[in-house]
Design a protein around this motif. Structure first.
Motif, PDB file in Angstrom:
ATOM      1  N   SER A  48      11.018  11.388  11.645  1.00 40.05           N
ATOM      2  CA  SER A  48      10.900  10.720  10.343  1.00 40.05           C
ATOM      3  C   SER A  48       9.796   9.670  10.375  1.00 40.05           C
ATOM      4  CB  SER A  48      12.227  10.050   9.971  1.00 40.05           C
ATOM      5  OG  SER A  48      13.239  11.023   9.750  1.00 40.05           O
ATOM      6  N   ILE A  49       9.155   9.480   9.220  1.00 38.06           N
ATOM      7  CA  ILE A  49       7.997   8.585   9.130  1.00 38.06           C
ATOM      8  C   ILE A  49       8.415   7.231   8.550  1.00 38.06           C
ATOM      9  CG2 ILE A  49       5.666   8.284   8.233  1.00 38.06           C
ATOM     10  CD1 ILE A  49       6.029  10.600  10.267  1.00 38.06           C
ATOM     11  N   TYR A  50       8.036   6.180   9.267  1.00 41.73           N
ATOM     12  CA  TYR A  50       8.372   4.803   8.919  1.00 41.73           C
ATOM     13  C   TYR A  50       7.155   4.093   8.334  1.00 41.73           C
ATOM     14  CZ  TYR A  50      12.473   5.434  11.964  1.00 41.73           C
ATOM     15  OH  TYR A  50      13.627   5.876  12.529  1.00 41.73           O
ATOM     16  N   SER A  51       7.401   2.945   7.738  1.00 40.87           N
ATOM     17  CA  SER A  51       6.324   2.099   7.228  1.00 40.87           C
ATOM     18  C   SER A  51       5.786   1.226   8.363  1.00 40.87           C
ATOM     19  CB  SER A  51       6.826   1.204   6.090  1.00 40.87           C
ATOM     20  OG  SER A  51       5.907   0.155   5.835  1.00 40.87           O
ATOM     21  N   ALA A  52       4.542   1.458   8.752  1.00 36.87           N
ATOM     22  CA  ALA A  52       3.920   0.619   9.777  1.00 36.87           C
ATOM     23  C   ALA A  52       3.784  -0.815   9.288  1.00 36.87           C
ATOM     24  CB  ALA A  52       2.558   1.186  10.164  1.00 36.87           C
ATOM     25  N   GLU A  53       3.569  -0.980   7.980  1.00 36.58           N
ATOM     26  CA  GLU A  53       3.437  -2.325   7.407  1.00 36.58           C
ATOM     27  C   GLU A  53       4.745  -3.099   7.546  1.00 36.58           C
ATOM     28  OE1 GLU A  53       1.990  -4.449   3.228  1.00 36.58           O
ATOM     29  OE2 GLU A  53       2.787  -2.403   3.181  1.00 36.58           O
ATOM     30  N   TYR A  54       5.873  -2.442   7.267  1.00 37.56           N
ATOM     31  CA  TYR A  54       7.171  -3.092   7.414  1.00 37.56           C
ATOM     32  C   TYR A  54       7.432  -3.427   8.882  1.00 37.56           C
ATOM     33  CZ  TYR A  54      12.283  -3.716   7.168  1.00 37.56           C
ATOM     34  OH  TYR A  54      13.571  -4.194   7.270  1.00 37.56           O
TER      35      TYR A  54
ATOM     36  N   ARG B 243       0.843  -1.197   0.000  1.00 36.60           N
ATOM     37  CA  ARG B 243       0.000   0.000   0.000  1.00 36.60           C
ATOM     38  C   ARG B 243       0.871   1.236   0.000  1.00 36.60           C
ATOM     39  NH1 ARG B 243       0.413   2.515   4.765  1.00 36.60           N
ATOM     40  NH2 ARG B 243       0.757   1.342   6.704  1.00 36.60           N
ATOM     41  N   GLU B 244       0.239   2.380  -0.274  1.00 36.89           N
ATOM     42  CA  GLU B 244       0.928   3.667  -0.230  1.00 36.89           C
ATOM     43  C   GLU B 244       0.988   4.183   1.216  1.00 36.89           C
ATOM     44  OE1 GLU B 244      -1.487   6.046  -2.786  1.00 36.89           O
ATOM     45  OE2 GLU B 244      -0.687   5.160  -4.629  1.00 36.89           O
ATOM     46  N   PHE B 245       1.809   5.198   1.422  1.00 34.13           N
ATOM     47  CA  PHE B 245       1.881   5.892   2.706  1.00 34.13           C
ATOM     48  C   PHE B 245       0.513   6.436   3.105  1.00 34.13           C
ATOM     49  CE2 PHE B 245       1.877  10.428   3.951  1.00 34.13           C
ATOM     50  CZ  PHE B 245       2.285  10.318   5.265  1.00 34.13           C
ATOM     51  N   ASN B 246       0.189   6.316   4.413  1.00 37.80           N
ATOM     52  CA  ASN B 246      -1.057   6.915   4.906  1.00 37.80           C
ATOM     53  C   ASN B 246      -0.928   7.245   6.393  1.00 37.80           C
ATOM     54  OD1 ASN B 246      -1.679   4.583   6.456  1.00 37.80           O
ATOM     55  ND2 ASN B 246      -2.848   3.666   4.769  1.00 37.80           N
ATOM     56  N   ALA B 247      -2.038   7.594   7.017  1.00 35.26           N
ATOM     57  CA  ALA B 247      -2.036   8.070   8.402  1.00 35.26           C
ATOM     58  C   ALA B 247      -1.533   7.009   9.373  1.00 35.26           C
ATOM     59  CB  ALA B 247      -3.441   8.525   8.792  1.00 35.26           C
ATOM     60  N   ASP B 248      -1.717   5.729   9.064  1.00 36.71           N
ATOM     61  CA  ASP B 248      -1.255   4.675   9.967  1.00 36.71           C
ATOM     62  C   ASP B 248       0.257   4.739  10.176  1.00 36.71           C
ATOM     63  OD1 ASP B 248      -3.800   3.652  10.372  1.00 36.71           O
ATOM     64  OD2 ASP B 248      -3.648   2.254   8.678  1.00 36.71           O
ATOM     65  N   ASP B 249       0.987   5.148   9.143  1.00 36.50           N
ATOM     66  CA  ASP B 249       2.440   5.244   9.247  1.00 36.50           C
ATOM     67  C   ASP B 249       2.849   6.387  10.172  1.00 36.50           C
ATOM     68  OD1 ASP B 249       2.855   3.148   7.232  1.00 36.50           O
ATOM     69  OD2 ASP B 249       2.041   4.644   5.845  1.00 36.50           O
ATOM     70  N   VAL B 250       2.107   7.485  10.121  1.00 33.51           N
ATOM     71  CA  VAL B 250       2.385   8.611  11.007  1.00 33.51           C
ATOM     72  C   VAL B 250       2.113   8.207  12.449  1.00 33.51           C
ATOM     73  CG1 VAL B 250       1.814  11.006  11.572  1.00 33.51           C
ATOM     74  CG2 VAL B 250       1.820  10.252   9.175  1.00 33.51           C
TER      75      VAL B 250
END
Length: 531
Positions: free
Chosen positions: A179-185, A106-113
């Motif tokens: 910095s913003i990370y990937s929550a999925e990763y 998926r693309e970046f979204n609020a969950d990553d923030v």
């Protein structure tokens, strides 16, 4: 028989393949190894260059070459009238890196923030205890006491609610630790029991994609083809870790690297005279200092700290270390261009006789040994750490103090410094956001003394109260007066030896284009190329 159109197509293809074959990487000779790639765990500029500036983005960022804010992962934002609620509207279509170890779905979204902030903010977050050194910036800047909540109202809107007004909050959000990370990763690593790989196999949205790292030798990146600001012109970026600035210059002259960070100031004239090379310089928000560990015997006494300041031949030190006209002698913890600079402060005059008298009054025996921690390679705040240490050693020998110089690799020095093993520690600081709080809270505040980022381990309630009050005031003149008062308290206590606010230089090959030096000393190569 080939048609003209086919001939043209084949020629175009061949030229394209030839261009790829001849393409050269952008090689940068850097001054030290990063502490890791999980930037939330660290505070050093070299780590931010290797991770925050290459691999990650933040909600907001600084305009290249300035401290002015611009949108980044957030397209726009609003602030409530009471200054407590910040609403960020996120950019759509931002892609995370694809690597051999992670394929985003998926693309970046609020969950990553939310993930990026909650793991630092919430002690119950499954990743909160996975940081081996904690979150020093988040802790020393008391973000856990500042942020009431971080919530999403939809997949592309995030709301921060604060407990109090915080004048530098937006500028703080442009710093590396946000910095913003990937929550999925992160979920993938947690499920596999490989949480340590967040620090060694990073994934972000930034201009470059991590390839590999050989400790103390080299970091390799490739351009992020789907970068939302456009793919970088350099297909490959290589950081060659070269602590000795003489060796960095040799490699630059031999074209083994095309950019060499932080040459010695006295080498700048010869670089400028070389027809193959050029130099970029900038007045930066940098301070060079030596922290005096106020929790150690004798150094607890303000008279001893004043005596060391009196014994320090500061003017000679600055001239020999930086060269004529390349640095301003420091009297404050930050340069005069920063809000709240106290122009009434003066360093003690060089007076070894008075220093000896104060040491005797404080009961310090002649021959007392003080350990001085310093780094093994030159950087923006100190181009020649060994020379600096030896100059101070000679000054203090004149008043009966023995300086035991301990030279060590940068990351090791910081680890041991945070544990308080030193008496004296030679350090420097590059302002991350142009705000006075960025110098005073982490470097001299009480939270920084607890976390170890404050190497002087100095905590004064009067100073802390004043900088806490200043953070809550929006009006610059009123903020500035409070900082001036706080610096008077600092001046009385003398937890540092103020040294200098130096210019910073970057040496390059003539055919390097697109590099923009920053007053914050960030080195971002997203627009740099070798022509």
């Amino acid at each position: 028989m080939k048609t003209p159109a086919l001939n043209a197509a084949l020629l175009s293809l061949c030229l394209g393949l030839a261009g790829q074959a001849l393409a050269k990487p952008l090689v940068v000779c850097t001054e030290a190894s990063p502490e890791g790639f999980d930037v939330a765990q660290y505070t050093t500029a070299v780590t931010f260059d290797a991770a925050a500036q290459t691999l990650f983005n933040r909600l907001v960022d600084f305009v290249s070459g300035s401290t002015e804010l611009q949108p980044s992962l957030a397209e726009r934002w609003t602030v409530s009238d009471d200054g407590l609620v910040y609403t960020f509207h996120l950019r759509r279509g931002v892609q995370f890196h694809r690597t051999a170890y992670f394929t985003p779905t998926r693309e970046f979204n609020a969950d990553d923030v939310l993930w990026s902030f909650q793991r630092q903010l919430d002690p119950k977050h499954p990743w909160h205890d996975k940081a081996s050194v904690g979150f020093p910036y988040f802790e020393s800047m008391a973000f856990s006491q500042l942020i009431r909540s971080v919530e999403k109202t939809d997949p592309y809107t995030v709301v921060f609610t604060l407990k109090r007004r915080e004048a530098p909050f937006l500028h703080d959000l442009a710093m590396g630790f946000t910095s913003i990370y990937s929550a999925e990763y992160a979920d993938q690593l947690l499920a596999a029991g490989k949480t340590a790989e967040l620090n060694s196999k990073p994934v972000g949205t930034g201009p470059f994609v991590f390839q590999r790292y050989r400790k103390d030798a080299q970091i390799r990146y490739t351009a992020h083809p789907d970068y939302f600001l456009g793919a970088p012109p350099a297909d490959t970026l290589v950081f060659v870790i070269t602590p000795d600035n003489n060796v960095r210059l040799q490699k630059l002259r031999a074209n083994e690297c095309q950019v060499a960070l932080y040459p010695k100031p006295d080498d700048v004239p010869s670089i400028e005279a070389d027809p193959q090379l050029k130099v970029a310089s900038i007045e930066t928000l940098v301070t060079s200092y030596i922290a005096l560990n106020t929790q150690h015997p004798f150094l607890k006494d303000a008279r001893v700290r004043k005596a060391i300041n009196l014994a320090f031949d500061r003017r000679t030190h600055v001239e020999q270390l930086f060269g004529p006209g390349n640095a301003l002698e420091a009297t404050n913890p930050f340069p005069p261009t920063v809000l709240g600079f106290n122009s009434d402060l003066r360093n003690p005059p060089y007076d070894p006789e008075q220093a000896r008298a104060l040491l005797q009054e404080a009961g310090v025996p002649t021959g007392t040994v003080l350990t001085l921690f310093t780094r093994n390679g030159g950087g923006p705040s100190n181009p020649n750490p060994r020379l600096s240490a030896e100059l101070l050693q000679a000054d203090l020998a004149k008043v009966g103090l023995v300086v035991d110089i301990r030279v060590m690799e940068w990351a090791e020095m910081l680890r041991r410094g945070k544990r308080g093993e030193h008496d004296l520690l030679a350090s420097g600081w590059a302002g991350d956001n142009g705000d006075p709080d960025n110098f005073l809270t982490p470097l001299l505040g009480c939270e920084g003394a607890k976390s170890g980022e404050n190497y002087a381990r100095w905590c004064d309630p009067r100073f802390q109260t004043l900088i806490d009050q200043a953070r809550e005031i929006i009006e610059p003149a009123a903020r500035g007066k409070l900082y001036e008062q706080a610096l008077t308290v600092y001046d009385e206590a003398r937890p540092w030896l103020n040294i200098a606010h130096p210019k910073v230089f970057t040496a390059m090959r003539r055919n390097v284009e697109g590099f923009q030096p920053s007053p914050l000393t960030n080195n971002n190569f997203a627009t740099t190329q070798v022509k």
